[in-house]
Design an enzyme around this catalytic site. Sequence first.
Site, mmCIF file in Angstrom:
data_model
loop_
_atom_site.group_PDB
_atom_site.id
_atom_site.type_symbol
_atom_site.label_atom_id
_atom_site.label_comp_id
_atom_site.label_asym_id
_atom_site.label_seq_id
_atom_site.Cartn_x
_atom_site.Cartn_y
_atom_site.Cartn_z
ATOM 1 N N THR A 135 31.716 46.461 41.938
ATOM 2 C CA THR A 135 31.251 45.581 40.867
ATOM 3 C C THR A 135 29.734 45.576 40.755
ATOM 4 O OG1 THR A 135 31.088 43.231 40.280
ATOM 5 C CG2 THR A 135 31.405 43.698 42.593
ATOM 6 N N ASP A 136 29.244 45.220 39.568
ATOM 7 C CA ASP A 136 27.786 45.102 39.399
ATOM 8 C C ASP A 136 27.230 43.895 40.151
ATOM 9 O OD1 ASP A 136 28.754 43.067 37.764
ATOM 10 O OD2 ASP A 136 27.722 43.725 35.948
ATOM 11 N N GLU A 137 28.117 42.966 40.576
ATOM 12 C CA GLU A 137 27.613 41.739 41.235
ATOM 13 C C GLU A 137 26.920 42.036 42.561
ATOM 14 O OE1 GLU A 137 29.951 38.264 41.197
ATOM 15 O OE2 GLU A 137 30.740 38.652 39.199
ATOM 16 N N TYR A 160 32.051 36.390 47.283
ATOM 17 C CA TYR A 160 32.740 37.530 46.655
ATOM 18 C C TYR A 160 31.841 38.757 46.625
ATOM 19 C CZ TYR A 160 34.200 40.651 42.883
ATOM 20 O OH TYR A 160 34.513 41.764 42.144
ATOM 21 N N LYS A 164 32.150 42.402 48.544
ATOM 22 C CA LYS A 164 32.221 43.704 47.855
ATOM 23 C C LYS A 164 31.068 44.599 48.320
ATOM 24 C CE LYS A 164 34.699 44.897 45.014
ATOM 25 N NZ LYS A 164 36.049 45.549 45.075
HETATM 26 P P1 NAD Z 1 42.782 41.011 40.178
HETATM 27 O O1 NAD Z 1 42.447 39.815 40.994
HETATM 28 O O2 NAD Z 1 43.318 40.826 38.805
HETATM 29 O O3 NAD Z 1 43.829 41.939 40.955
HETATM 30 C C1 NAD Z 1 43.727 42.196 42.319
HETATM 31 C C2 NAD Z 1 45.021 42.867 42.771
HETATM 32 O O4 NAD Z 1 44.902 43.153 44.173
HETATM 33 C C3 NAD Z 1 46.253 41.981 42.615
HETATM 34 O O5 NAD Z 1 47.321 42.731 42.075
HETATM 35 C C4 NAD Z 1 46.568 41.516 44.024
HETATM 36 O O6 NAD Z 1 47.944 41.269 44.254
HETATM 37 C C5 NAD Z 1 46.071 42.698 44.840
HETATM 38 N N1 NAD Z 1 45.689 42.306 46.217
HETATM 39 C C6 NAD Z 1 44.870 41.278 46.568
HETATM 40 N N2 NAD Z 1 44.793 41.198 47.913
HETATM 41 C C7 NAD Z 1 45.543 42.218 48.409
HETATM 42 C C8 NAD Z 1 45.848 42.668 49.710
HETATM 43 N N3 NAD Z 1 45.356 42.032 50.795
HETATM 44 N N4 NAD Z 1 46.641 43.744 49.860
HETATM 45 C C9 NAD Z 1 47.149 44.387 48.774
HETATM 46 N N5 NAD Z 1 46.927 43.981 47.512
HETATM 47 C C10 NAD Z 1 46.130 42.911 47.327
HETATM 48 O O7 NAD Z 1 41.449 41.888 40.169
HETATM 49 P P2 NAD Z 1 40.797 42.740 38.997
HETATM 50 O O8 NAD Z 1 39.971 41.850 38.152
HETATM 51 O O9 NAD Z 1 41.830 43.586 38.391
HETATM 52 O O10 NAD Z 1 39.787 43.633 39.850
HETATM 53 C C11 NAD Z 1 40.231 44.854 40.455
HETATM 54 C C12 NAD Z 1 39.071 45.477 41.206
HETATM 55 O O11 NAD Z 1 37.989 45.733 40.310
HETATM 56 C C13 NAD Z 1 38.487 44.587 42.315
HETATM 57 O O12 NAD Z 1 38.144 45.403 43.398
HETATM 58 C C14 NAD Z 1 37.253 43.965 41.678
HETATM 59 O O13 NAD Z 1 36.282 43.672 42.664
HETATM 60 C C15 NAD Z 1 36.801 45.097 40.784
HETATM 61 N N6 NAD Z 1 36.039 44.709 39.582
HETATM 62 C C16 NAD Z 1 36.527 43.752 38.734
HETATM 63 C C17 NAD Z 1 35.822 43.448 37.562
HETATM 64 C C18 NAD Z 1 36.333 42.414 36.582
HETATM 65 O O14 NAD Z 1 35.626 42.065 35.625
HETATM 66 N N7 NAD Z 1 37.552 41.890 36.727
HETATM 67 C C19 NAD Z 1 34.628 44.102 37.259
HETATM 68 C C20 NAD Z 1 34.150 45.064 38.174
HETATM 69 C C21 NAD Z 1 34.874 45.361 39.311
HETATM 70 O O1 DAU Z 2 30.467 41.425 36.867
HETATM 71 C C1 DAU Z 2 31.713 41.855 37.355
HETATM 72 C C2 DAU Z 2 32.488 40.658 37.874
HETATM 73 O O2 DAU Z 2 32.867 39.902 36.738
HETATM 74 C C3 DAU Z 2 33.704 41.059 38.695
HETATM 75 O O3 DAU Z 2 33.277 41.734 39.854
HETATM 76 C C4 DAU Z 2 34.524 39.820 39.073
HETATM 77 O O4 DAU Z 2 35.707 40.217 39.745
HETATM 78 C C5 DAU Z 2 34.876 39.067 37.810
HETATM 79 O O5 DAU Z 2 35.575 37.877 38.129
HETATM 80 C C6 DAU Z 2 33.627 38.745 36.997
HETATM 81 O O6 DAU Z 2 32.802 37.770 37.683
HETATM 82 P P1 DAU Z 2 32.066 36.576 36.884
HETATM 83 O O7 DAU Z 2 31.775 35.495 37.840
HETATM 84 O O8 DAU Z 2 30.959 37.103 36.053
HETATM 85 O O9 DAU Z 2 33.269 36.187 35.863
HETATM 86 P P2 DAU Z 2 33.875 34.770 35.412
HETATM 87 O O10 DAU Z 2 34.834 35.069 34.303
HETATM 88 O O11 DAU Z 2 34.339 33.951 36.558
HETATM 89 O O12 DAU Z 2 32.593 34.051 34.787
HETATM 90 C C7 DAU Z 2 31.859 34.632 33.701
HETATM 91 C C8 DAU Z 2 30.724 33.687 33.381
HETATM 92 O O13 DAU Z 2 31.258 32.474 32.821
HETATM 93 C C9 DAU Z 2 29.890 33.270 34.576
HETATM 94 O O14 DAU Z 2 28.541 33.117 34.169
HETATM 95 C C10 DAU Z 2 30.472 31.904 34.955
HETATM 96 C C11 DAU Z 2 30.899 31.332 33.611
HETATM 97 N N1 DAU Z 2 32.061 30.408 33.647
HETATM 98 C C12 DAU Z 2 33.193 30.844 34.262
HETATM 99 C C13 DAU Z 2 34.306 30.022 34.325
HETATM 100 C C14 DAU Z 2 35.566 30.476 35.019
HETATM 101 C C15 DAU Z 2 31.991 29.182 33.031
HETATM 102 O O15 DAU Z 2 30.950 28.811 32.436
HETATM 103 N N2 DAU Z 2 33.098 28.358 33.082
HETATM 104 C C16 DAU Z 2 34.250 28.720 33.725
HETATM 105 O O16 DAU Z 2 35.218 27.921 33.750
#
Ligand code: NAD
Ligand code: DAU
Length: 355
Positions: A135-137, A160, A164
Site C-alpha cells: 500500500t501507499d500508506e 496497519y 505493511k
Molecule cells: P480485505 O480486507 O477486503 O480482504 C482481505 C482478505 O484476506 C480477506 O478475504 C480475508 O479473509 C483474508 N485474510 C485475512 N487474514 C487472513 C489470514 N490470516 N489468513 C488467510 N487469509 C486472511 O482487503 P483488501 O482491501 O482487498 O486488500 C487486499 C490487499 O491489498 C491487502 O494486502 C491490502 O493491504 C492491500 N491494499 C489495499 C488497498 C485498498 O484500498 N483496499 C490499497 C492498497 C493495497
Molecule cells: O491508501 C491505501 C489504503 O487505503 C489501503 O492500504 C487500506 O487497506 C485501505 O483501507 C485504505 O486506507 P484509508 O485509511 O485511506 O481508507 P478509509 O476508507 O478507511 O478512509 C479514507 C479516508 O476517509 C481517510 O482519510 C479516513 C476518512 N474516513 C474514513 C471512514 C471509515 C472518514 O472520514 N470517516 C469514516 O467513517
Amino acid sequence: MPLPPPTLLITGGAGFIGSHVVRLFVTKYPGYRIVNLDALTYAGNLENLRDVEKAPNYFFEKINILEPDALQRIFEYYKPDGVIHLAAESHVDRSILSPLDFVYTNVIGTVNLLQAARHSWKDKMEGKRFYHISTDEVYGALGETGFFTETTRYDPHSPYSASKAASDHFVRAYHDTYGLPVVISNCSNNYGPNHFPEKLIPLFINNIITRKPLPVYGDGLYTRDWLFVKDHATAIDRVYHSGKNGETYNIGGFNEWKNIDLVKLLCKLVDEKRGNAPGTSEPLITFVKDRPGHDRRYAIDATKIHKELGWSPSVTFEEGLSLTIDWYLQNTEWLQHVTSGAYLRYYEEQYRDRG
Ligand code: NAD
Ligand code: DAU
C-alpha cells in the site's frame, strides 16, 4: 510429456481486491490453475466469487496464513509457480483498536508464506515469482504538494501501515538474502464493487441508502488518491507477468479527492440515481472526532508502471463511481449479509465515542 499447467496461489482471494484479481486470472488465463487461499475472516466472502466458483481452473482452500504446516501442505500439493499475496488485515481503524491482529497476519503471516515459498522453490527459483501486494500508506503522509515515488522513504503512522511496511521489508530481505524472486507493488486507495462497508466509499453509500449519519473524520480536508479496483487488478496482472524481480511498482490513478468533496459527490450521485430531490442526503454529513495518527494526504506517482509496463487506468472516476453506486443499489442482499452479526458490533464500538 505435456508440461503441467502453470499454478498460481492467490492469498486473500475472497476479499475485496483479491476477488477481482481471482476473477481476472480465472477468466483471462483458462490454462492456469488458480488456487485461492483464504481464511475467510469477517472481510472474506465467497459470495464475491459466485460467478467463477465452478470454473474448472479454480480451486479454493480455507487456510490461515498463520498456520505454517498448512501452508507447507498446500505448496507440496499444488506446487505453485507463483504467489500473489493479498491476504491481510486491511482497515486502519481496526488496527487502532487491535494492533496485534495486524502484526500476526500482516507480518508473521507474510513471513510464513515467504518461508513456504522459499522451501518449496529451493532447488529451482528460476521461473518462480512471489508477488507481494502493498500500500501507499507505508510512505506516510504528504503535505500540500508532491507525490510518493518508488524511492520515497518509508514513514508509516498507523499500526496497519507499520505492519505493511514491516512485511515489505521482509519480502525484500528474502530477495536479498535467499534470492527469492520477489516483486512488490504499492497501490493507492481502491474503490468498487464488493468493497466491505467499513471503508469510506462503501460505508457512506450504505449509510446514504439506510439514512444513517455520514461520519466525516476531523475537518474532512484529508486527501486520498482513488483507483477503480478492476484497474488495480489489471495492474497486478501486468506486474505479475512483466515486472522485474526485486523491483517495486507504485500504482495509482492520479485522482486526488478531499474527503469532504468526495462525500458531497457521493450524496449527489446517490440522490440522482434514487430520484431524490437535489440536496436530500447532504444533511446526513456529520463531522466527528478525528482518527488518531490520520495521514493528511496520499498521492501516487504512477509514472514507472506506465512507462515500463504500459499500464494506465481504464475508467474515469465518474464512470467508476457510477458503476460502484449502481452495484451497491443492485446488491442489497450482499450488503445485508456482510453488515449483519459481527460487523454490527465493530460498527458500534468504532463510532460510539466519536461524538
Ligand atoms: P480485505 O480486507 O477486503 O480482504 C482481505 C482478505 O484476506 C480477506 O478475504 C480475508 O479473509 C483474508 N485474510 C485475512 N487474514 C487472513 C489470514 N490470516 N489468513 C488467510 N487469509 C486472511 O482487503 P483488501 O482491501 O482487498 O486488500 C487486499 C490487499 O491489498 C491487502 O494486502 C491490502 O493491504 C492491500 N491494499 C489495499 C488497498 C485498498 O484500498 N483496499 C490499497 C492498497 C493495497
Ligand atoms: O491508501 C491505501 C489504503 O487505503 C489501503 O492500504 C487500506 O487497506 C485501505 O483501507 C485504505 O486506507 P484509508 O485509511 O485511506 O481508507 P478509509 O476508507 O478507511 O478512509 C479514507 C479516508 O476517509 C481517510 O482519510 C479516513 C476518512 N474516513 C474514513 C471512514 C471509515 C472518514 O472520514 N470517516 C469514516 O467513517
